[in-house]
Design a protein around this motif. Structure first.
Motif, PDB file in Angstrom:
ATOM      1  N   ILE A   1       0.684  -1.324   0.180  1.00  0.00           N
ATOM      2  CA  ILE A   1       0.018  -0.012   0.000  1.00  0.00           C
ATOM      3  C   ILE A   1       0.701   1.244   0.205  1.00  0.00           C
ATOM      4  CG2 ILE A   1      -1.692   1.369   1.261  1.00  0.00           C
ATOM      5  CD1 ILE A   1      -2.952  -1.233   2.095  1.00  0.00           C
ATOM      6  N   ASP A   2       1.898   1.256   0.780  1.00  0.00           N
ATOM      7  CA  ASP A   2       3.036   2.437   0.977  1.00  0.00           C
ATOM      8  C   ASP A   2       3.398   2.586  -0.599  1.00  0.00           C
ATOM      9  OD1 ASP A   2       2.596   3.306   3.307  1.00  0.00           O
ATOM     10  OD2 ASP A   2       4.536   1.980   3.927  1.00  0.00           O
ATOM     11  N   GLY A   3       3.611   1.685  -1.412  1.00  0.00           N
ATOM     12  CA  GLY A   3       4.402   1.901  -2.630  1.00  0.00           C
ATOM     13  C   GLY A   3       3.087   2.092  -3.824  1.00  0.00           C
ATOM     14  N   LEU A   4       2.069   2.524  -3.432  1.00  0.00           N
ATOM     15  CA  LEU A   4       0.854   3.062  -4.474  1.00  0.00           C
ATOM     16  C   LEU A   4       1.300   4.398  -4.679  1.00  0.00           C
ATOM     17  CD1 LEU A   4      -2.439   1.075  -3.107  1.00  0.00           C
ATOM     18  CD2 LEU A   4      -0.644   0.499  -5.014  1.00  0.00           C
ATOM     19  N   ASN A   5       0.713   5.019  -5.615  1.00  0.00           N
ATOM     20  CA  ASN A   5       0.733   6.558  -5.752  1.00  0.00           C
ATOM     21  C   ASN A   5      -0.565   7.139  -5.144  1.00  0.00           C
ATOM     22  OD1 ASN A   5      -1.447   6.794  -7.758  1.00  0.00           O
ATOM     23  ND2 ASN A   5      -0.090   5.889  -9.242  1.00  0.00           N
TER      24      ASN A   5
END
Length: 107
Positions: A30-34
């Motif tokens: 989730i942290d890696g999503l824009n």
């Protein structure tokens, strides 16, 4: 409005959310999503839990952008029944996940 996040990503998040030993992996994913993907993910979860109706999806997305004061992963992982809310949200938005699930589970 169509969510601005790949349905495959949402299906993956639902899967990780169901796996009790995958919280770290889920948080990192989730942290890696824009920012757009994060807002749409939150909006889908809100529709699924009944905070917004499917026809108010655009408003849910706008609210997700406006109220993003904590990291999205922290917020979503603190939400009871995240996977169920996402599944219900996709259903309420009339999004067919069959192909995404087949692609995911046929690896």
């Amino acid at each position: 409005m169509t969510p601005d996040i790949s349905i495959k990503k949402v299906v993956y998040i639902i899967f990780l959310g169901r796996e009790t030993n995958r919280e770290g992996e889920l948080h990192a994913f989730i942290d890696g999503l824009n920012d757009d993907e994060k807002a749409h993910l939150v909006a889908i979860a809100w529709v699924g839990r009944g905070a917004f109706d499917a026809e108010d999806y655009d408003e849910a997305v706008a609210t997700a952008y406006a109220e993003a004061t904590t990291p999205t992963a922290d917020y979503l992982l603190g939400m009871p029944h995240l996977s169920e809310n996402l599944e219900q949200g996709l259903e309420e938005l009339d999004i067919d996940v069959t192909e995404a699930e087949e692609d995911f589970f046929d690896r």
